[in-house]
Design an enzyme around this catalytic site. Structure first.
Site, PDB file in Angstrom:
ATOM      1  N   ARG A   1       0.863  -1.181   0.000  1.00 28.75           N
ATOM      2  CA  ARG A   1       0.000   0.000   0.000  1.00 28.75           C
ATOM      3  C   ARG A   1       0.898   1.230   0.000  1.00 28.75           C
ATOM      4  O   ARG A   1       1.460   1.591   1.019  1.00 28.75           O
ATOM      5  CB  ARG A   1      -0.879  -0.023   1.260  1.00 28.75           C
TER       6      ARG A   1
ATOM      7  N   HIS B   1      -3.555   4.530   4.708  1.00 26.50           N
ATOM      8  CA  HIS B   1      -4.645   3.557   4.821  1.00 26.50           C
ATOM      9  C   HIS B   1      -5.941   4.160   4.285  1.00 26.50           C
ATOM     10  O   HIS B   1      -6.619   3.592   3.435  1.00 26.50           O
ATOM     11  CB  HIS B   1      -4.821   3.130   6.274  1.00 26.50           C
TER      12      HIS B   1
ATOM     13  N   TYR C   1       3.744   5.010  11.780  1.00 22.90           N
ATOM     14  CA  TYR C   1       4.083   3.601  11.993  1.00 22.90           C
ATOM     15  C   TYR C   1       5.023   2.990  10.958  1.00 22.90           C
ATOM     16  O   TYR C   1       5.407   1.843  11.085  1.00 22.90           O
ATOM     17  CB  TYR C   1       2.801   2.761  12.090  1.00 22.90           C
TER      18      TYR C   1
HETATM   19  C1  LIG Z   1     -14.454  -5.982  11.173  1.00 21.26           C
HETATM   20  C2  LIG Z   1     -13.702  -4.722  11.006  1.00 21.26           C
HETATM   21  N1  LIG Z   1     -12.849  -4.309  11.959  1.00 21.26           N
HETATM   22  C3  LIG Z   1     -12.166  -3.166  11.828  1.00 21.26           C
HETATM   23  C4  LIG Z   1     -12.324  -2.402  10.727  1.00 21.26           C
HETATM   24  C5  LIG Z   1     -11.544  -1.106  10.577  1.00 21.26           C
HETATM   25  N2  LIG Z   1     -10.547  -1.317   9.520  1.00 21.26           N
HETATM   26  C6  LIG Z   1     -10.789  -0.964   8.248  1.00 21.26           C
HETATM   27  S1  LIG Z   1      -9.595  -1.477   7.231  1.00 21.26           S
HETATM   28  C7  LIG Z   1      -8.697  -2.139   8.477  1.00 21.26           C
HETATM   29  C8  LIG Z   1      -7.403  -2.823   8.171  1.00 21.26           C
HETATM   30  C9  LIG Z   1      -7.570  -3.824   7.110  1.00 21.26           C
HETATM   31  O1  LIG Z   1      -6.347  -4.396   6.808  1.00 21.26           O
HETATM   32  P1  LIG Z   1      -6.216  -5.382   5.585  1.00 21.26           P
HETATM   33  O2  LIG Z   1      -7.199  -6.487   5.699  1.00 21.26           O
HETATM   34  O3  LIG Z   1      -4.791  -5.759   5.482  1.00 21.26           O
HETATM   35  O4  LIG Z   1      -6.662  -4.514   4.333  1.00 21.26           O
HETATM   36  P2  LIG Z   1      -5.970  -3.176   3.775  1.00 21.26           P
HETATM   37  O5  LIG Z   1      -6.604  -2.041   4.492  1.00 21.26           O
HETATM   38  O6  LIG Z   1      -4.521  -3.276   4.023  1.00 21.26           O
HETATM   39  O7  LIG Z   1      -6.321  -3.169   2.345  1.00 21.26           O
HETATM   40  C10 LIG Z   1      -9.349  -1.967   9.686  1.00 21.26           C
HETATM   41  C11 LIG Z   1      -8.833  -2.400  10.983  1.00 21.26           C
HETATM   42  C12 LIG Z   1     -13.231  -2.843   9.758  1.00 21.26           C
HETATM   43  N3  LIG Z   1     -13.461  -2.136   8.640  1.00 21.26           N
HETATM   44  N4  LIG Z   1     -13.896  -3.998   9.901  1.00 21.26           N
END
Ligand SMILES: Cc1ncc(C[n+]2csc(CCOP(=O)(O)OP(=O)(O)O)c2C)c(N)n1
Ligand SMILES: [Mg+2]
Lengths: 362, 326
Positions: free
Chosen positions: A257, A261, A270
């Site tokens: 990425r 975020h 971080y």
């Molecule tokens: C069940 C849930 N918990 C927390 C969140 C908040 N949140 C959104 S994206 C994210 C991180 C996701 O990481 P990843 O699966 O690696 O996807 P990326 O964002 O890196 O594409 C979090 C904690 C959420 N959307 N859904």
């Protein structure tokens, strides 16, 4: 009785086009020049739309956005390999793939500006809306896969999730069900190294995400997710397997990425600039452009024309989006149930009367 | 005393409780290095280290399930759900276990954990970032539900929640996180869970609200009092469950009129429960039907439309007027 080894597992990693644009001749897929250029165009389109969304957010013209810059090969290429009747069950970081699967830029803008209209089903495509609850959509994909089998429909289901999502129970339940049911599902994990601030190595002690497939009895492979050719080979094989009754596959696309975020996030808290700079060199678009140039099917003039064309297309979409007047406030009452219960109808009337009074529009 | 916003005040509660009691641990998604997506856990990792401030894998049910284990083993976990909209997997563990260990073991096993979660609208984020689902948690018998409304009461109630011997869902109105500052004492301050607060006394009508809705409510009340010369008794519920019936009933018996302001949808909400209690104990004192100002019974709108749906000072003012002039 001696202890004996009863199973032995290995996990493969595939890269076809390295970060310098050098191709492995043995693995190189046979893709026509037209298709190669199409792959490139869609990746550029994804990148440009993504960058514009960030700019618009910065100018306060839309709300929070989760950029996918740097991950184009990992999601755009598999989407391009889908057949018309295949299902797209995405998460939230595949904006470019959504464009491939029938969503318009205007729809994306509506979504990011807080309007449900952005989620409407694209005509002629089985594309589900963005799913923000991490990992949850993977189960839907498996249910859809089951339904396809049940109906004798040869469609495959492509579902996306991040590295973080692989920690959720839903993901594991989905993989397990898919294995048991031999559902025609491709699980595509965009391992972009981060789940907001949590680095991949703190997400799971597994050395790869691909190996999680082994536990569920399904094939898993790790692929250079910034390599459009490797993504092509892996996704094509997995989609074929699904369509031919071979069941599910997990593809771990190792990518990065490059941006925040979401626009509400500050990655400096971080991770280091050095890390980001290192990954910028592995950008899928840079290496693919080199590859096309080496095949003498791409040059600076074509690049300029493409950039101009796509920027103009985005300009038109932004204007169309900003000209939209027809976003009635009361729409939320209309889609709670198939028919409105009396008290929702009553609330809707009361709501409209109030708005009329407030705006003086009697 | 120093002036701080709600984020800083909640942070202060955790900093101080962690200093006092080494059984307090903080865990959740992005609570350590990132200091929480709203920075509510700022400085905790630096001060108390990775053993006590844990960046967990991304799994809400996992966070609560392991917190239950920690609590059973004598720790006091304070866990964070990043947004209340992502907390629903925890209902499984809260309803199935956290709420029941005490009853199940006749008091031998207890689960002193806190689940903090930002809730409610007003931050222009995507789906699941703006709903108010306190009623869902309030239906779980054996779990306390607390919703502060200002920096000072947030701090004092979170301290109480951490010390409470039972599971507490602590819902933080994120719209109020940085909306205003208030003097918060440096020294320890604890408020009792289970007590509503009479923010100011009045005689003509009682108005009850909680969380982020306190601000539009106060605005409407000020304007109403100024314009009409009437006096309004304003109650901040603070604890949703177990609810402080006594304060509500005494007030309604005095004023004979009541308005309730709730950010959540109208049906099966906390306002409905308040009305049921008034019905039980103060019906004969009423001079007018109790009025609710709420969201509507719709799926929480995306932010593009939310302002049309959430209670605003104008609607609250009209409800006061209609109830007093009934
Ligand atoms: C069940 C849930 N918990 C927390 C969140 C908040 N949140 C959104 S994206 C994210 C991180 C996701 O990481 P990843 O699966 O690696 O996807 P990326 O964002 O890196 O594409 C979090 C904690 C959420 N959307 N859904
Ligand atoms: Mg990730």
């Amino acid at each position: 009785m001696p202890i004996k080894e009863i199973e032995d597992f290995t996990i493969s990693y595939m890269q076809v086009l390295d970060e310098n644009g050098k191709v492995d001749k043995e693995l190189e897929p046979k893709i026509s020049a037209t298709e190669l250029i199409d792959m490139y165009r869609w990746m550029i389109r994804a990148r440009e739309v993504d960058q514009r969304l960030i700019n618009l957010q910065r100018q306060g013209r839309i709300g929070t956005v989760g950029p996918s810059t740097g991950q184009e090969a990992a999601h755009v290429i598999p989407a391009l390999l889908m057949k018309d009747n295949d299902w797209f069950v995405g998460a939230f970081r595949e904006a470019g793939a959504r464009l491939v699967r029938g969503e318009s830029i205007v729809q994306a803008l509506l979504f990011y500006n807080g309007f449900e209209e952005g989620n409407k089903k694209p005509e002629n495509y089985r594309t589900l809306p963005i799913s923000i609850i991490v990992g949850s959509q993977t189960l839907h994909a498996v249910g859809i896969g089951y339904a396809m089998k049940y109906r004798g429909d040869d469609a495959a289901v492509l579902t996306f999730m991040g590295d973080g999502a692989t920690s959720e129970g839903d993901f594991h339940e989905a993989m397990n069900f898919a294995g048991v049911w031999q559902a025609p599902v491709v699980f595509l994990c965009q391992n972009n190294q981060w789940a907001i601030s949590l680095p991949r190595h703190k997400q799971t002690k597994s050395e790869t995400i691909a190996q999680k497939a082994i536990a569920y009895g399904i094939p898993g492979i790790q692929v250079d997710g910034n390599d459009p050719l490797a993504m092509h080979v892996a996704a094509e094989e997995a989609l074929k397997r699904a369509r031919n009754g071979g069941g599910p596959t997990l593809i771990e696309a190792v990518t990065y990425r490059l941006m925040m975020h979401t626009t509400a996030d500050d990655p400096k808290k971080y991770r280091t600039e050095d890390e980001v700079e290192g990954w910028k060199k592995k950008d899928p678009i840079i290496r693919f452009k080199k590859y096309l140039a080496s095949k003498k099917i791409w040059d600076a003039k074509k690049e300029e024309a493409l950039q101009t064309e796509i920027k103009a297309e985005i300009d038109v979409a932004v204007k169309e989006f900003e000209d939209i007047k027809d976003l009635p406030p009361e729409i939320c009452f209309d889609h709670v149930f198939s028919t409105k219960p009396d008290d929702i109808e009553e609330q809707r009337q009361e709501f409209l009367d109030r708005l009329r009074k407030e705006t003086g529009n009697v | 005393m120093s002036k701080m916003n709600m984020v800083q005040a909640i942070n202060l509660a955790m900093l101080q409780e962690m200093a006092k009691d080494d059984s307090v641990v903080v865990l959740g998604e992005d609570v350590g290095v990132d200091e929480g997506v709203f920075r509510v856990t700022a400085g905790l990792l630096k001060k108390y280290g990775e053993d006590r401030v844990i960046d967990t894998p991304l799994a809400e049910s996992g966070i609560i399930g392991t917190s239950i284990g920690m609590a059973l083993a004598g720790l006091k976990p304070v866990c964070e759900m990043q947004f209340s909209g992502f907390s629903y997997l925890i209902v499984h563990q809260l309803e199935g276990h956290a709420s029941r260990f005490r009853a199940r073991s006749q008091g031998d096993w207890t689960v002193p954990l806190v689940v903090r979660m930002p809730y409610g609208g007003g931050v222009r984020a995507m789906e699941h970032h703006s709903e108010s689902r306190e009623a869902l948690y309030a239906t779980i018998t054996g779990v306390k539900v607390v919703i502060p409304s200002t920096p000072r009461n947030a701090r004092a109630l979170l301290v109480a929640a951490i010390r409470d011997p039972d599971p507490v869902v602590f819902m933080e109105p994120k719209h109020s996180y940085r909306a205003f500052r208030e003097e918060v004492p440096d020294e320890e301050e604890v408020m009792e869970i289970g007590k509503a607060e009479i923010v100011h006394e009045g005689n003509d009508v009682t108005i009850i609200s909680w969380g982020a809705m306190m601000r539009p409510t106060i605005k409407a009340v000020d304007e109403y009092q100024e314009k009409t010369g009437k006096t309004v008794e304003l109650i901040d519920l603070l604890t949703i469950s177990p609810m402080d019936s006594k304060t509500i009933i005494e007030s309604v018996q005095k004023t004979g009129r009541c308005v309730i302001v709730q950010e959540a949808p109208k049906t099966m909400g906390i306002a409905s429960e308040i009305i049921a209690r008034i019905n039980d104990k103060a019906l004969m004192y009423l001079e007018a039907p109790v009025k609710r100002v709420t969201n509507y019974d719709v799926i929480t709108p995306y932010f593009g439309r939310e302002n049309y749906y959430f209670p605003n000072p104008e609607r609250i003012y009209q409800a006061l007027e209609a109830t007093v002039d009934f």
